[in-house]
Design a protein around this motif. Sequence first.
Motif, PDB file in Angstrom:
ATOM      1  N   GLY A 138      -6.940  29.250  24.792  1.00 32.19           N
ATOM      2  CA  GLY A 138      -6.250  28.153  24.138  1.00 32.19           C
ATOM      3  C   GLY A 138      -5.837  28.434  22.715  1.00 32.19           C
ATOM      4  O   GLY A 138      -5.347  27.527  22.033  1.00 32.19           O
ATOM      5  N   ALA A 139      -6.007  29.697  22.247  1.00 33.84           N
ATOM      6  CA  ALA A 139      -5.809  29.995  20.817  1.00 33.84           C
ATOM      7  C   ALA A 139      -6.454  28.882  20.000  1.00 33.84           C
ATOM      8  O   ALA A 139      -5.855  28.284  19.104  1.00 33.84           O
ATOM      9  N   THR A 140      -7.713  28.597  20.344  1.00 30.73           N
ATOM     10  CA  THR A 140      -8.436  27.414  19.888  1.00 30.73           C
ATOM     11  C   THR A 140      -9.184  27.646  18.591  1.00 30.73           C
ATOM     12  O   THR A 140      -9.955  28.608  18.469  1.00 30.73           O
ATOM     13  N   LEU A 141      -8.976  26.746  17.626  1.00 27.96           N
ATOM     14  CA  LEU A 141      -9.790  26.744  16.410  1.00 27.96           C
ATOM     15  C   LEU A 141     -11.152  26.171  16.792  1.00 27.96           C
ATOM     16  O   LEU A 141     -11.315  24.959  16.955  1.00 27.96           O
ATOM     17  N   TRP A 142     -12.130  27.052  16.955  1.00 26.03           N
ATOM     18  CA  TRP A 142     -13.430  26.703  17.539  1.00 26.03           C
ATOM     19  C   TRP A 142     -14.387  26.159  16.480  1.00 26.03           C
ATOM     20  O   TRP A 142     -15.056  25.147  16.686  1.00 26.03           O
ATOM     21  N   LYS A 143     -14.440  26.830  15.348  1.00 23.93           N
ATOM     22  CA  LYS A 143     -15.358  26.422  14.284  1.00 23.93           C
ATOM     23  C   LYS A 143     -14.639  26.502  12.933  1.00 23.93           C
ATOM     24  O   LYS A 143     -13.823  27.397  12.717  1.00 23.93           O
ATOM     25  N   LEU A 144     -14.957  25.571  12.060  1.00 26.83           N
ATOM     26  CA  LEU A 144     -14.489  25.619  10.685  1.00 26.83           C
ATOM     27  C   LEU A 144     -15.671  25.246   9.800  1.00 26.83           C
ATOM     28  O   LEU A 144     -16.054  24.080   9.690  1.00 26.83           O
ATOM     29  N   ASP A 145     -16.283  26.275   9.201  1.00 28.48           N
ATOM     30  CA  ASP A 145     -17.466  26.083   8.360  1.00 28.48           C
ATOM     31  C   ASP A 145     -17.037  25.862   6.920  1.00 28.48           C
ATOM     32  O   ASP A 145     -16.313  26.689   6.341  1.00 28.48           O
ATOM     33  N   VAL A 146     -17.508  24.740   6.332  1.00 28.24           N
ATOM     34  CA  VAL A 146     -17.052  24.315   5.011  1.00 28.24           C
ATOM     35  C   VAL A 146     -18.256  23.897   4.162  1.00 28.24           C
ATOM     36  O   VAL A 146     -19.077  23.089   4.611  1.00 28.24           O
TER      37      VAL A 146
END
Length: 380
Positions: free
Chosen positions: A59-67
């Motif tokens: 899915g060309a998926t943004l799986w995680k975004l750590d902030v």
Amino acid sequence: MRKAFVTSTALSLACVIPGAALAADASQAPAGTLSNGSPVTAVTLKAANGVSATILSFGATLWKLDVPDRDGKVADVLLGYDDIASYEKRPNYWGATIGRYGNRIANGQFSLDGKTYQLPQNDHGQSLHGGGKGWDVQNWKVEQVKSGPVATAVFTLVSPDGDSGYPGTVKTKVTYSLDEKGNLQIVFEATTDKPTVINMTNHAIFNMAGEGAPRDAIQELLTIPAGHYTPVNDKLIPTGELRDVTGTAFDFRKPRVVAEGIRDGKDEQIVMGRGYDHNFALDKGVTKTPELAARLEDPVSGRVLELLTTEPGVQFYAGNFLDGTFIGKNGHLYRMGDGIALEPQKFPDSPNHANFPSTRVDPGKPYKHVMIYRVSTSSR
């Protein structure tokens, strides 16, 4: 102020200074296997300030975004699953690249050059996000993974003529780029050999308090610079009207807590959408470079998300259909209001509304959409 930010962001993402030290790292690793045996790859981009993004080839998926929050505590702010099997068996668009057409098309039909095309009707008689077998459930090819002042990951996919009823063979590319300041840019590009319609976006669902936090996302402050939105019928299809937000639950031109309007039973639009699930017509319209489309802030942690886009609309969805049956990351049960999606795009059902921005794409005239997720922290 906004114009100054757009300029600095564009420069930071576009410029590579000769001899500069590497400030952003890119790496890849196996992430699991699909039921047909195809391996899925996870690409992680890390910035110098502690922000990191992980993208799945599925899915060309943004799986995680750590902030980091204002105290430096890092949390993943995206709803989703822990494992590939769940993404395959119970897809819910979380973080996925949406195509060919993001959002709804009425009755799954549109006409182009006198010919009517029928799409899968996967949403109460309508076609949603590509019809159920869209680009969100395809395993994309990882074309490039590169570290540098800007870390990049490039994914490609070929959609054949007639795919889910859409005309034309479409070759598409999605490029994720993370700079040293933690700005995550996503560029969607596509070409076609026949006239078709394309409307690509990312469907990340955010809780800036952190995925699975006790505070739901509707307690966060939202700003959308849009004086109008597109009201919908009971099938969530736009009526064609551009309605003024003044004096309504849809006025987010100044920061507002999402929960303030989400239970407004006097507003028929809130009732039909079970809350917010509406497209906002951005005051900026279509732009050559990304400009502000939304700002989401969690006042407690101080985490801030700013969304910029070249597209004229943004779909604001407040997680109305999260019903407690989705078990997500870390075993967390997702319920209504636990996440907010801000999907930049052209308008829903545009092919059936001559007054909406066109989604037509022709041979020799490539499609391109540039969006940016900018994360930061606010003061107490």
